[in-house]
Motif scaffolding. Structure first.
Motif, PDB file in Angstrom:
ATOM      1  N   LYS A  97       0.859  -1.179   0.000  1.00 22.25           N
ATOM      2  CA  LYS A  97       0.000   0.000   0.000  1.00 22.25           C
ATOM      3  C   LYS A  97       0.894   1.227   0.000  1.00 22.25           C
ATOM      4  N   SER A  98       0.369   2.333  -0.507  1.00 22.66           N
ATOM      5  CA  SER A  98       1.206   3.517  -0.662  1.00 22.66           C
ATOM      6  C   SER A  98       1.005   4.542   0.445  1.00 22.66           C
ATOM      7  N   VAL A  99      -0.170   4.588   1.046  1.00 19.28           N
ATOM      8  CA  VAL A  99      -0.398   5.604   2.080  1.00 19.28           C
ATOM      9  C   VAL A  99      -1.540   5.168   2.995  1.00 19.28           C
ATOM     10  N   ASN A 100      -1.393   5.426   4.306  1.00 21.10           N
ATOM     11  CA  ASN A 100      -2.462   5.142   5.253  1.00 21.10           C
ATOM     12  C   ASN A 100      -3.558   6.191   5.154  1.00 21.10           C
ATOM     13  N   PHE A 101      -4.724   5.888   5.715  1.00 20.22           N
ATOM     14  CA  PHE A 101      -5.826   6.851   5.704  1.00 20.22           C
ATOM     15  C   PHE A 101      -5.443   8.092   6.503  1.00 20.22           C
ATOM     16  N   HIS A 102      -5.799   9.237   5.940  1.00 21.88           N
ATOM     17  CA  HIS A 102      -5.497  10.537   6.547  1.00 21.88           C
ATOM     18  C   HIS A 102      -6.315  11.582   5.810  1.00 21.88           C
ATOM     19  N   ASN A 103      -6.281  12.807   6.270  1.00 21.93           N
ATOM     20  CA  ASN A 103      -6.709  13.911   5.428  1.00 21.93           C
ATOM     21  C   ASN A 103      -5.622  14.970   5.429  1.00 21.93           C
ATOM     22  N   ASP A 104      -5.642  15.837   4.425  1.00 20.60           N
ATOM     23  CA  ASP A 104      -4.512  16.739   4.222  1.00 20.60           C
ATOM     24  C   ASP A 104      -4.496  17.921   5.185  1.00 20.60           C
ATOM     25  N   ASN A 105      -5.602  18.172   5.871  1.00 19.80           N
ATOM     26  CA  ASN A 105      -5.579  19.203   6.919  1.00 19.80           C
ATOM     27  C   ASN A 105      -4.574  18.825   8.006  1.00 19.80           C
ATOM     28  N   TRP A 106      -4.421  17.526   8.246  1.00 19.05           N
ATOM     29  CA  TRP A 106      -3.493  17.056   9.284  1.00 19.05           C
ATOM     30  C   TRP A 106      -2.050  17.380   8.943  1.00 19.05           C
ATOM     31  N   TYR A 107      -1.778  17.651   7.660  1.00 17.55           N
ATOM     32  CA  TYR A 107      -0.410  17.929   7.227  1.00 17.55           C
ATOM     33  C   TYR A 107      -0.199  19.404   6.902  1.00 17.55           C
ATOM     34  N   GLY A 108      -1.074  20.244   7.400  1.00 13.07           N
ATOM     35  CA  GLY A 108      -0.848  21.677   7.286  1.00 13.07           C
ATOM     36  C   GLY A 108      -1.398  22.346   6.051  1.00 13.07           C
ATOM     37  N   HIS A 109      -2.216  21.661   5.262  1.00  8.22           N
ATOM     38  CA  HIS A 109      -2.793  22.287   4.072  1.00  8.22           C
ATOM     39  C   HIS A 109      -4.042  23.088   4.437  1.00  8.22           C
ATOM     40  N   GLY A 110      -4.258  24.207   3.741  1.00 12.18           N
ATOM     41  CA  GLY A 110      -5.407  25.065   3.996  1.00 12.18           C
ATOM     42  C   GLY A 110      -6.734  24.349   3.788  1.00 12.18           C
ATOM     43  N   LYS A 111      -7.772  24.836   4.461  1.00 10.28           N
ATOM     44  CA  LYS A 111      -9.067  24.166   4.436  1.00 10.28           C
ATOM     45  C   LYS A 111      -9.731  24.186   3.064  1.00 10.28           C
ATOM     46  N   GLU A 112      -9.426  25.190   2.251  1.00  6.30           N
ATOM     47  CA  GLU A 112     -10.072  25.290   0.942  1.00  6.30           C
ATOM     48  C   GLU A 112      -9.174  24.814  -0.198  1.00  6.30           C
ATOM     49  N   ILE A 113      -8.064  24.190   0.137  1.00 10.00           N
ATOM     50  CA  ILE A 113      -7.196  23.628  -0.906  1.00 10.00           C
ATOM     51  C   ILE A 113      -7.932  22.498  -1.628  1.00 10.00           C
ATOM     52  N   LYS A 114      -7.784  22.445  -2.936  1.00 14.47           N
ATOM     53  CA  LYS A 114      -8.380  21.378  -3.737  1.00 14.47           C
ATOM     54  C   LYS A 114      -7.306  20.340  -4.080  1.00 14.47           C
ATOM     55  N   ASN A 115      -7.622  19.084  -3.883  1.00 18.77           N
ATOM     56  CA  ASN A 115      -6.704  17.986  -4.180  1.00 18.77           C
ATOM     57  C   ASN A 115      -7.047  17.361  -5.530  1.00 18.77           C
ATOM     58  N   ILE A 116      -6.018  17.151  -6.341  1.00 14.54           N
ATOM     59  CA  ILE A 116      -6.199  16.538  -7.652  1.00 14.54           C
ATOM     60  C   ILE A 116      -5.357  15.272  -7.703  1.00 14.54           C
ATOM     61  N   TRP A 117      -5.973  14.140  -8.034  1.00 19.21           N
ATOM     62  CA  TRP A 117      -5.281  12.847  -8.094  1.00 19.21           C
ATOM     63  C   TRP A 117      -5.441  12.296  -9.503  1.00 19.21           C
TER      64      TRP A 117
END
Length: 257
Positions: A97-117
């Motif tokens: 597996k490549s990454v455990n469950f998390h959200n990006d707020n936990w890593y210091g990203h702004g609340k309105e940041i958009k994630n693109i995968w």
């Protein structure tokens, strides 16, 4: 918690571009993405990641990436958007597996940041990225903030409720920073290669340095080096294991995130 959007692979054929780069870098030993797992093992993950980051730093990719953001995302989010200078590569070898469950707020990203995968191949079930329903996401986030369970417990809870986001090549995922997401062991038998990046639309970068983002058409960050060496010192490794920032000036890199 996510949306699947489509883009024009004839105009933005990331797969063809990276496979051409891989053939040149490997003296034609790697002809397509699936050949990676035939030539490298999971313990060589950082070596493979370095090859992809070298590709990200080429002028050709930088122009393609910039135009991709300009055409696909600027019409949705406006002319003032800023986007991640160098995307993050994600590689899921078979049975890993490549990454455990998390959200990006936990890593210091702004609340309105958009994630693109952006997956570079078709992805199904365990080969893909997994999310929760909006109700489960919001409920579990509230519980996690109150109880602060260890990451292993968060992973187990999320795996019970996860929904795989299945995509074809030419699909991408758009999701907010509050969305819990992660992976399980990739039992598909196929490697999964994807890259992701973030878009800031309101100027709130969170705890990220402003240099983490750039405006469209700003290509000053292009690097012409052909090889890089990944060095992780003891302090950074300690922060990685504990999933916390080291200090106000040293946060976990996007590579590790």
């Amino acid at each position: 918690m996510y949306k699947i959007l489509k883009y024009n692979t004839k105009k933005y054929d990331f797969l063809n571009e990276v496979e051409d780069y891989l053939r040149k870098r490997s003296n034609n030993k790697i002809k397509n993405i699936n050949d990676i797992s035939k030539n490298f093992s999971y313990v060589q993950l950082s070596e493979v990641e370095n090859i992809f980051y070298d590709w990200f730093h080429t002028k050709k990719f930088s122009i393609l990436y910039n135009n991709f953001v300009d055409e696909v995302f600027r019409p949705k989010f406006g002319d003032d958007l800023a986007y991640q200078v160098i995307p993050s590569i994600r590689i899921a070898f078979p049975n890993a597996k490549s990454v455990n469950f998390h959200n990006d707020n936990w890593y210091g990203h702004g609340k309105e940041i958009k994630n693109i995968w952006v997956p570079l191949t078709k992805v199904r079930e365990s080969q893909s990225l997994a999310f929760l329903s909006k109700n489960d996401n919001d409920k579990l986030l509230s519980e996690f903030y109150k109880k602060e369970p260890p990451l292993t417990e968060i992973q187990n809870i999320c795996e019970e409720k996860m929904i795989f986001a299945e995509c074809d090549y030419g699909d991408l995922l758009l999701f907010p920073t509050k969305a819990l997401h992660g992976t399980t062991s990739n039992i598909s038998g196929k490697i999964r290669i994807s890259f992701d990046f973030r878009i800031c639309i309101d100027g709130d970068y969170g705890l990220k340095n402003k240099k983490f983002f750039k405006k469209i058409d700003n290509n000053k960050h292009v690097r012409n080096s052909s090889k890089t060496n990944l060095k992780i010192n003891e302090t950074l490794a300690f922060g990685y294991l504990n999933q916390h920032s080291i200090s106000n000036n040293l946060l976990i890199s996007q590579t590790i995130q």
